[in-house]
Every structure is written in structure tokens, then in C-alpha cells.
Design an enzyme around this catalytic site. Structure first.
Site, PDB file in Angstrom:
ATOM      1  N   ARG A  59      58.305  42.443  32.280  1.00 17.43           N
ATOM      2  CA  ARG A  59      56.782  42.478  32.078  1.00 17.43           C
ATOM      3  C   ARG A  59      56.050  41.430  31.049  1.00 17.43           C
ATOM      4  O   ARG A  59      55.109  41.001  31.071  1.00 17.43           O
ATOM      5  CB  ARG A  59      55.928  43.826  31.824  1.00 17.43           C
ATOM      6  CG  ARG A  59      54.660  43.795  31.959  1.00 17.43           C
ATOM      7  CD  ARG A  59      53.695  45.036  31.739  1.00 17.43           C
ATOM      8  NE  ARG A  59      53.630  45.552  30.429  1.00 17.43           N
ATOM      9  CZ  ARG A  59      54.266  46.284  29.667  1.00 17.43           C
ATOM     10  NH1 ARG A  59      54.949  47.324  30.251  1.00 17.43           N
ATOM     11  NH2 ARG A  59      54.115  46.726  28.269  1.00 17.43           N
ATOM     12  N   TYR A 112      35.757  32.699  46.110  1.00 20.86           N
ATOM     13  CA  TYR A 112      36.366  33.733  46.614  1.00 20.86           C
ATOM     14  C   TYR A 112      35.583  35.138  46.798  1.00 20.86           C
ATOM     15  O   TYR A 112      35.338  35.355  45.513  1.00 20.86           O
ATOM     16  CB  TYR A 112      37.947  33.585  46.110  1.00 20.86           C
ATOM     17  CG  TYR A 112      38.609  34.966  46.965  1.00 20.86           C
ATOM     18  CD1 TYR A 112      39.019  34.171  48.106  1.00 20.86           C
ATOM     19  CD2 TYR A 112      39.187  35.948  46.405  1.00 20.86           C
ATOM     20  CE1 TYR A 112      40.109  35.022  48.727  1.00 20.86           C
ATOM     21  CE2 TYR A 112      40.296  36.839  47.023  1.00 20.86           C
ATOM     22  CZ  TYR A 112      40.600  36.214  48.086  1.00 20.86           C
ATOM     23  OH  TYR A 112      41.415  36.977  49.108  1.00 20.86           O
ATOM     24  N   ASP A 184      39.117  27.592  39.488  1.00 23.60           N
ATOM     25  CA  ASP A 184      40.004  28.089  40.684  1.00 23.60           C
ATOM     26  C   ASP A 184      40.489  26.807  41.348  1.00 23.60           C
ATOM     27  O   ASP A 184      39.594  26.476  41.919  1.00 23.60           O
ATOM     28  CB  ASP A 184      39.624  29.127  41.324  1.00 23.60           C
ATOM     29  CG  ASP A 184      40.354  29.789  42.237  1.00 23.60           C
ATOM     30  OD1 ASP A 184      41.227  29.227  42.571  1.00 23.60           O
ATOM     31  OD2 ASP A 184      39.906  31.073  42.691  1.00 23.60           O
ATOM     32  N   LYS A 209      48.631  30.883  48.376  1.00 18.64           N
ATOM     33  CA  LYS A 209      48.155  29.791  49.199  1.00 18.64           C
ATOM     34  C   LYS A 209      49.029  28.400  49.204  1.00 18.64           C
ATOM     35  O   LYS A 209      50.214  28.456  49.300  1.00 18.64           O
ATOM     36  CB  LYS A 209      46.680  29.356  48.942  1.00 18.64           C
ATOM     37  CG  LYS A 209      45.977  30.663  48.365  1.00 18.64           C
ATOM     38  CD  LYS A 209      45.817  31.577  49.927  1.00 18.64           C
ATOM     39  CE  LYS A 209      45.251  33.006  49.508  1.00 18.64           C
ATOM     40  NZ  LYS A 209      43.836  32.989  48.849  1.00 18.64           N
TER      41      LYS A 209
HETATM   42  C1  LIG Z   1      43.075  33.912  48.001  1.00 20.81           C
HETATM   43  C2  LIG Z   1      42.400  33.289  46.934  1.00 20.81           C
HETATM   44  C3  LIG Z   1      42.224  34.095  45.730  1.00 20.81           C
HETATM   45  C4  LIG Z   1      42.856  35.183  45.464  1.00 20.81           C
HETATM   46  O1  LIG Z   1      44.112  35.460  45.531  1.00 20.81           O
HETATM   47  P1  LIG Z   1      45.220  36.537  45.950  1.00 20.81           P
HETATM   48  O2  LIG Z   1      46.691  35.995  45.918  1.00 20.81           O
HETATM   49  O3  LIG Z   1      45.025  37.050  47.487  1.00 20.81           O
HETATM   50  O4  LIG Z   1      44.850  37.821  45.174  1.00 20.81           O
HETATM   51  C5  LIG Z   1      41.381  33.537  44.690  1.00 20.81           C
HETATM   52  N1  LIG Z   1      40.916  32.290  44.917  1.00 20.81           N
HETATM   53  C6  LIG Z   1      40.751  31.642  45.832  1.00 20.81           C
HETATM   54  C7  LIG Z   1      40.127  30.207  46.180  1.00 20.81           C
HETATM   55  C8  LIG Z   1      41.521  32.229  47.150  1.00 20.81           C
HETATM   56  O5  LIG Z   1      41.659  31.485  47.949  1.00 20.81           O
END
Ligand SMILES: *Cc1c(COP(=O)(O)O)cnc(C)c1O
Length: 394
Positions: A59, A112, A184, A209
Site C-alpha cells: 500500500r 465526468y 483530468d 481508458k
Molecule cells: C472514466 C473516467 C473517470 C473515472 O475513472 P474510473 O477509472 O472509472 O474510476 C474520470 N474521468 C474521466 C474523464 C473518465 O472518463
């Protein structure tokens, strides 16, 4: 890391984060262990005091996780990175590290859905107030900043409207207000956009992603610029506990090697598909940063190396027509998530952005008929043929 200096981005995708290991493997081994033996009581004590570098407990730090973190920090031109158990764990880590009761956040409304919900339901409980803004309008961001604003949080291109925020100008506004700019960068990946180079203070991703790219891992990452921030964030992540595990880190590191190649295909195909959709009589409008019709086309050309793999469009006839298309596609799969090798199609108003509420959704331009397509790396002719047969049925 390779012994060769000044590698190009594609080479960095292949070589970053690869260290030297016992027996000389070309690929970093998976250290699937929760804990690490100390050589002596003194050794354990000095590791805990931070007097020497070494691994204690997964961790806190693990070599397989660290290899993947180092690779992504290098791709984003950051100092270091922190692997998290999901993209949302990454968002949560950043807010937990940067915010206290009484602080204020300026957040883009086109982010998101669960990020909006996290601020509105969890952080509001702890006395953090958020103003949601149209981040493609610089005056609106500037006017939303208050003396207690600590974070300006944006996604660009926004999700799912693909509205674009000017990173250089937004960073200036945040810094004038003594706030940090958090970006992000999930939709672009460092192959297409490097927010730290443009003034952002912290970058995060859903590894789920484009970075992993194969729809077989849930993970997240935070990239920071300096050692002091890294230490503070690492302590926060260790305390809140939302770390990624070694095996998923290994898979992400494997996926990264083809990031530059995959992004090239995602972008080339998305451009063709966006143009094809825009000319189709059954389509109301198409939003893609590579189309001249995109309201921030000029910023996109300046800010992105290429225009990404995400397209949103509205089928004439609103929600029921959009639904008919989603039920008729055969190659593109009806699923949330994005950025994988396979094309995925979904409906934000009833799926990813349902939790944010109709009011914020509508002001953010997420109409009920909006369909989001994540363009995969299949032959573009196959993706178009599939969309054509689906639209023929509407
Ligand atoms: C999918 C996504 C998230 C969240 O990610 P997870 O891995 O599903 O928790 C955050 N920001 C964007 C732009 C996303 O497409």
C-alpha cells in the site's frame, strides 16, 4: 529507463519506467506480494524513518506499481506519479490532499459525472463548497474565483460535450487567484496533450481508458510536479488507501507501450467518422475537435497534437432516435467507458451522466439525445458501415 537521453514520445512509451532487475528481464517482473522482508530490525526502522529507500508494504510502495508510475510521470513531463485503484480514487486523492473545510473549488460543469457527485455529496459534507462553471469561458472562471478558492478543476475536452478549455489561460487565472489548476487528462492522454507543460499543477487520469487501452483494467493515476507535493500526496494516498495493485499496474505498463500507435489510429479514424457523420442527413450535429464546426476549433489545433478518439453527436429525432441507433449497432458495443481498442457507444444522459442531475446536465449542454462514441482501432470502413446500417434503421 533507457540509457539513451532525449527520446521522442513514442520511444518513451516503450522504454519509460523499465528498470534493472535480477536475472535481467526485458519486462519488469510482477512483484505480487503484499509485504517485503527487512534485512534486520535496524533496516526496517530506517526504512520507516525514510533514511534509506526500500519497499515496506505494497500500500505504501511496490516496485511493479512504481515502474508504471515512473513511466506515466515521464510521458506527462511530470516529477512523479501515484497509482490509484480507479480514476475516481485518483480524483478523491487529489481533493483529499488539497482541500480542507472552508475551502472552495471551481469545477468545470463538463466533467465526468461521478466527479460532480463526489464534490456535491462527499466533499460538501466536510465543508468544501463548489461552483460549477462553463470552463470554455475564461471570464466565467475568473468571476467564480473567491478568496478561499484552492482548486480549479477541469477536463478538456470536457466529458461528454468535448467543450475545450484554454489550459494556458486557465492556469494563469487559477494562479492569480492563488489556486492550483488540476486537469483530468483522460480524454487526450499525454500523447496528445501535456497539461503540466501548459501551466497545470496536477494532472490525473483514469488509467481504465486510453492509457491502459484494452478495457481489462480499472485504475487511476495522479501526476505531480515536485517532490514536496509528491510526498504530501503519497502520505494522503497511503492514509486513504485507494492504491492500485501490482498486476493491474503491470497490465497498464504493458498497454502504455502502444499508446502512441493506438492514439494515431484512434485520431485518424475519428476524424473520418466525424466528417462522415456531419454529412449524414439523419444527424442533427456532430462535435469533434477536428471539425471546423467545433466552437473551440482554434484552441484545439494549438493545444492538441491530434484531436482524439471521442465523438459526440445528436441523431435527428432526439432521445428515441439515439436509442434506436444504440440498439442497432453491431460492431460498436453498447457500453460505458472509452479509450479501448474496441469501439464503444453510449448515452450519457441515461448512463454516465445520469447521477449529476438534469439541471447541471442541461446547462452543461448534455442534451437527452446526445450519443457518445469511443472510436476503436478496427478498420474505419467497418465502423462507418456499422453506423450506416444502424442509421438506415432509424
Ligand atoms: C472514466 C473516467 C473517470 C473515472 O475513472 P474510473 O477509472 O472509472 O474510476 C474520470 N474521468 C474521466 C474523464 C473518465 O472518463
Amino acid at each position: 529507463m533507457s540509457k539513451v537521453k532525449n527520446l521522442g514520445f513514442d520511444s518513451k512509451c516503450v522504454h519509460s519506467g523499465i528498470g534493472e532487475y535480477e536475472h535481467g528481464p526485458v519486462v519488469p517482473p510482477i512483484y505480487q506480494t503484499s509485504t517485503f522482508k527487512f534485512e534486520s530490525a535496524q533496516h526496517g526502522g530506517s526504512l520507516f524513518k525514510g533514511e534509506q529507500k526500500g519497499y515496506i508494504y505494497t500500500r505504501m510502495l511496490n516496485p511493479t506499481i512504481e515502474a508504471m508510475e515512473d513511466a506515466i510521470a515521464a510521458l506527462e513531463n511530470g516529477h512523479k506519479a501515484l497509482g490509484c485503484g480507479s480514476g475516481m480514487a485518483a480524483v478523491h486523492t487529489v481533493f483529499s490532499a488539497l482541500l480542507s473545510a472552508g475551502d472552495h473549488v471551481v469545477c468545470s460543469e463538463a466533467v465526468y459525472g461521478p466527479t460532480v457527485t463526489l464534490l456535491k455529496t462527499v466533499f460538501s459534507k466536510f465543508g468544501v463548497e463548489t461552483t460549477f462553471v462553463d470552463a470554455s469561458n475564461l471570464d466565467v472562471i475568473k468571476n467564480a474565483i473567491k478568496p478561499n478558492t484552492k482548486v480549479v478543476y477541469i477536463e478538456t475536452p470536457g466529458n461528454p460535450t468535448l467543450a475545450i478549455a484554454d489550459l494556458v489561460e486557465t492556469a494563469k487565472i487559477a494562479h492569480e487567484g492563488n489556486a492550483q489548476l488540476v486537469v483530468d487528462n483522460t480524454f487526450m492522454s499525454p500523447a496528445l496533450q501535456k497539461p503540466l507543460d501548459l501551466g497545470a499543477d496536477v494532472v490525473l487520469h483514469s488509467l481504465t481508458k486510453f492509457l491502459n487501452g484494452h478495457a481489462d483494467v480499472v485504475g487511476g493515476i495522479v501526476i505531480v510536479k515536485d517532490e514536496e507535493t509528491y510526498k504530501h500526496f503519497r502520505k494522503t494516498l497511503n492514509q486513504t488507501g485507494g492504491v492500485i495493485d501490482p498486476f493491474n499496474s503491470f497490465l497498464v505498463h504493458r498497454g502504455l507501450k502502444t499508446l502512441a500507435l493506438r492514439m494515431e489510429r484512434h485520431c485518424a479514424s475519428a476524424q473520418k467518422i466525424a466528417e462522415w457523420l456531419e454529412a449524414h442527413p439523419k444527424i442533427e450535429w456532430v462535435r469533434y475537435p477536428g471539425l471546423k464546426s467545433h466552437p473551440q476549433y482554434d484552441i484545439a489545433q494549438r493545444q492538441h497534437k491530434a484531436q482524439g478518439g471521442m465523438i459526440t453527436f445528436e441523431v435527428k429525432g432526439g432521445f428515441s432516435a439515439g436509442e434506436a441507433v444504440m440498439n442497432a449497432v453491431k460492431l460498436s458495443q453498447l457500453a460505458v467507458s472509452l479509450g479501448g481498442v474496441e469501439s464503444l457507444i453510449q448515452h450519457p444522459a441515461s448512463m454516465t451522466h445520469a447521477s449529476m442531475g438534469k439541471e447541471i446536465r442541461e446547462t452543461a449542454g448534455i442534451t437527452d439525445g446526445l450519443v457518445r462514441l469511443s472510436v476503436g482501432i478496427e478498420n474505419v470502413e467497418d465502423i462507418i458501415a456499422d453506423l450506416k446500417q444502424a442509421l438506415d434503421k432509424v
